[in-house]
Design an enzyme around this catalytic site. Structure first.
Site, PDB file in Angstrom:
ATOM      1  N   ARG A  87      36.935  40.970  53.974  1.00  0.00           N
ATOM      2  CA  ARG A  87      35.475  40.834  54.030  1.00  0.00           C
ATOM      3  C   ARG A  87      34.914  40.745  52.620  1.00  0.00           C
ATOM      4  O   ARG A  87      35.231  41.541  51.744  1.00  0.00           O
ATOM      5  CB  ARG A  87      34.842  42.018  54.743  1.00  0.00           C
ATOM      6  CG  ARG A  87      33.313  41.969  54.613  1.00  0.00           C
ATOM      7  CD  ARG A  87      32.597  42.307  55.834  1.00  0.00           C
ATOM      8  NE  ARG A  87      31.172  42.069  55.707  1.00  0.00           N
ATOM      9  CZ  ARG A  87      30.274  42.730  56.372  1.00  0.00           C
ATOM     10  NH1 ARG A  87      30.630  43.670  57.218  1.00  0.00           N
ATOM     11  NH2 ARG A  87      28.994  42.453  56.237  1.00  0.00           N
ATOM     12  N   ARG A  96      31.565  36.795  58.702  1.00  0.00           N
ATOM     13  CA  ARG A  96      32.449  37.829  58.164  1.00  0.00           C
ATOM     14  C   ARG A  96      33.753  37.896  58.947  1.00  0.00           C
ATOM     15  O   ARG A  96      33.757  37.684  60.152  1.00  0.00           O
ATOM     16  CB  ARG A  96      31.778  39.189  58.143  1.00  0.00           C
ATOM     17  CG  ARG A  96      31.264  39.638  59.485  1.00  0.00           C
ATOM     18  CD  ARG A  96      30.040  40.480  59.334  1.00  0.00           C
ATOM     19  NE  ARG A  96      28.921  39.681  59.799  1.00  0.00           N
ATOM     20  CZ  ARG A  96      27.757  40.150  60.129  1.00  0.00           C
ATOM     21  NH1 ARG A  96      27.497  41.414  60.022  1.00  0.00           N
ATOM     22  NH2 ARG A  96      26.807  39.396  60.573  1.00  0.00           N
ATOM     23  N   ASP A  99      33.549  43.285  60.570  1.00  0.00           N
ATOM     24  CA  ASP A  99      32.408  44.168  60.368  1.00  0.00           C
ATOM     25  C   ASP A  99      32.628  45.376  61.266  1.00  0.00           C
ATOM     26  O   ASP A  99      32.955  45.219  62.444  1.00  0.00           O
ATOM     27  CB  ASP A  99      31.115  43.437  60.761  1.00  0.00           C
ATOM     28  CG  ASP A  99      29.867  44.228  60.436  1.00  0.00           C
ATOM     29  OD1 ASP A  99      29.873  44.984  59.445  1.00  0.00           O
ATOM     30  OD2 ASP A  99      28.873  44.086  61.170  1.00  0.00           O
ATOM     31  N   ASP A 101      30.645  48.932  62.241  1.00  0.00           N
ATOM     32  CA  ASP A 101      29.449  49.762  62.104  1.00  0.00           C
ATOM     33  C   ASP A 101      29.631  51.062  62.870  1.00  0.00           C
ATOM     34  O   ASP A 101      30.180  51.074  63.978  1.00  0.00           O
ATOM     35  CB  ASP A 101      28.221  49.050  62.681  1.00  0.00           C
ATOM     36  CG  ASP A 101      27.801  47.843  61.867  1.00  0.00           C
ATOM     37  OD1 ASP A 101      28.027  47.839  60.646  1.00  0.00           O
ATOM     38  OD2 ASP A 101      27.240  46.908  62.459  1.00  0.00           O
TER      39      ASP A 101
END
Length: 179
Positions: A87, A96, A99, A101
């Site tokens: 990334r 990307r 990712d 989160d």
């Protein structure tokens, strides 16, 4: 020496560059190598990009993990996994390889320059709530205070899905990835 029990956290994983499915599989392998116990994962969904819509569709899924890391230490591990997966952060919300989160970290509510939990936009996004509902429909999303937009409702994931206004497409792709 007393050991604290692991905290249950929910992570959203996404990829829209390269071999998207392999990027997610690799992320799961790296999560386990970093001392984070992968408990369960949702199905993998192919999802329409939101905000920055001029890019390829994503593969997204949610992982339930157990961790003894504090929230900021967990974030540091996840950022390293993203970097290990290639990334590069150039355009906010842009394409990307990976990712990850933090959506929820136990019942914690925190806001700092580095991390906000519950994730500040999770209640607005179908690509987050659909896979999270698959794993934990009755999970209550912690309240972040009176009058707060987004999280902070105290609603269950199921209730949040029922009230969702996001019309972006979220299509079931693969029922299980970790088999």
């Amino acid at each position: 020496m007393k050991h604290n029990p692991p905290i249950i956290a929910y992570l959203l994983l996404g990829s829209n560059m390269g071999d998207r499915l392999e990027n997610l599989r690799r992320a799961f392998r790296l999560l386990c190598q970093e001392g984070i116990a992968l408990r369960r994962t949702s199905s993998v969904y192919e999802t329409e990009p939101v905000d920055n819509t001029n890019q390829g569709w994503f593969l997204n899924c949610v992982a339930e993990v157990g961790t003894t890391f504090g929230p900021l230490a967990l974030l540091k591990q996840l950022l390293q996994i993203e970097q290990d997966a290639g990334r590069v952060r150039t355009v906010r919300g842009g394409p990307r390889t990976l990712d990850i989160d933090i959506l929820l970290y136990g019942d914690a509510v925190l806001q700092s320059d580095e991390l906000t939990v519950p994730h500040p936009r999770m209640m607005e996004r179908r690509f987050v709530l659909e896979p999270l509902r698959e794993l934990a429909p009755q999970l209550a999303i912690p309240s972040t205070g009176p009058g707060a937009g987004g999280p902070g409702t105290g609603k269950t994931v199921e209730q949040a899905c029922a009230e969702l206004r996001d019309t972006a497409q979220v299509l079931l792709l693969i029922k299980t990835l970790c088999a």
